[in-house]
Design a protein around this motif. Structure first.
Motif, short mmCIF file in Angstrom:
data_model
loop_
_atom_site.label_atom_id
_atom_site.label_comp_id
_atom_site.label_asym_id
_atom_site.label_seq_id
_atom_site.Cartn_x
_atom_site.Cartn_y
_atom_site.Cartn_z
N THR A 160 0.83 -1.20 0.00
CA THR A 160 0.00 0.00 0.00
C THR A 160 0.86 1.25 0.00
OG1 THR A 160 -1.69 -1.17 1.29
CG2 THR A 160 -1.85 1.24 1.18
N VAL A 188 -8.92 -1.19 -3.06
CA VAL A 188 -7.71 -1.38 -2.25
C VAL A 188 -8.13 -1.54 -0.80
CG1 VAL A 188 -5.48 -0.40 -1.62
CG2 VAL A 188 -6.41 0.00 -3.90
N PHE A 247 0.32 -3.20 -7.08
CA PHE A 247 -0.36 -3.43 -5.81
C PHE A 247 -1.05 -4.79 -5.84
CE2 PHE A 247 -2.37 -2.36 -1.90
CZ PHE A 247 -3.56 -3.05 -1.92
#
Length: 266
Positions: free
Chosen positions: A109, A193, A244
């Motif tokens: 992150t 996310v 990611f």
């Protein structure tokens, strides 16, 4: 504005027991546990924020204290990370305006994701929670589709309205698209996310809400906000060349290690 960043971590993961203590090898060959890499990611967030690991397991507590993290011990009855964050906030005495949940399985992150969340939530009076979304390129979308074809649960996707308020989150790939995309091509699919920022009042109310059918089916804690009529702000963020991925399954370990090496992460 007082901000608390909580990293919830439990040992007894149903899909991957012991996941927080799994070691990941970085570009230099250094091995660090998943929880340490997640804590290091949290510490990079700009601002004078308090960072704590919240757990109910002594093995995780000992590991976290060993690399210098502050730990808040929470109960075994927390049903998900949001409930654990709510309990940690209470255990620490409360008093924070925004509480960030940086999940312990998301070591890649970027700090600017969290910074964007804090800023967006502070400006959106309607929202009780904010979470980042990242537009998938063809490479990421194909990875999601490959996981689903193989019967694996990969990333979560999100759809939202013109104000940026969430309509739905799913472990399926939504919205449906039949088009094929090149690796670098932008797609209409947004990767959710696994980071959340909550207003303290909304976070305190959350454990008192019953789990709804959609949360139960999808296993996504943020759906409890939607099922209780609360606005969730989706904040579009940019990868800035960073990759990611969350560690959901054992198969994700080599994928994340490869990404760390490509980015030069120690």
């Amino acid at each position: 504005m007082r901000v608390l960043i909580v990293i919830p971590a439990r040992y007894a993961s149903s899909r991957y027991p012991g996941k927080p203590l799994v070691e990941l090898t970085g570009a230099s060959g250094a091995k660090k546990s998943l929880i340490q890499r997640s804590w290091e990611a949290a510490c990079k967030v700009g601002g004078d924020h308090r960072v704590v690991v919240a757990t109910d397991d002594d093995r995780i507590r000992q590991a976290a204290e060993g690399f210098g993290a502050e730990v808040a011990m929470t109960s075994e009855t927390c049903r998900n990370g949001t409930e654990r964050c709510a309990e940690a906030h209470e255990v620490l005495g409360g008093g924070y305006d925004i509480v960030v949940n940086l999940q312990g399985d998301a070591p890649l992150t970027p700090h600017w994701f969290v910074e964007a969340l804090i800023e967006a939530l502070s400006k959106d009076a309607e929202a009780g929670m904010a979470t980042p979304v990242l537009r998938c390129d063809g490479r990421a979308l194909n990875g999601f589709l490959e996981d689903r074809r193989a019967g694996r649960v990969g990333g979560t996707t999100a759809v939202f309205d013109s104000r940026g308020h969430a309509l739905y989150f799913s472990k399926e790939v939504i919205p449906y698209t039949s088009k094929s995309y090149d690796d670098a091509e932008a797609t209409p699919v947004f990767h959710h996310v696994g980071v959340y920022a909550y207003r303290a009042a909304a976070l305190s109310a959350y454990p008192g809400w019953s789990e709804g059918p959609l949360e139960g089916l999808e296993g996504l804690e943020q759906l409890r906000f939607l099922e209780n009529g609360r606005a969730v702000r989706c904040v579009e963020v940019e990868a800035r060349g960073r990759q990611f991925w969350e560690l959901n399954n054992p198969e994700d370990v080599p994928r994340i290690e490869r990404m760390m090496k490509e980015m030069g992460s120690e």
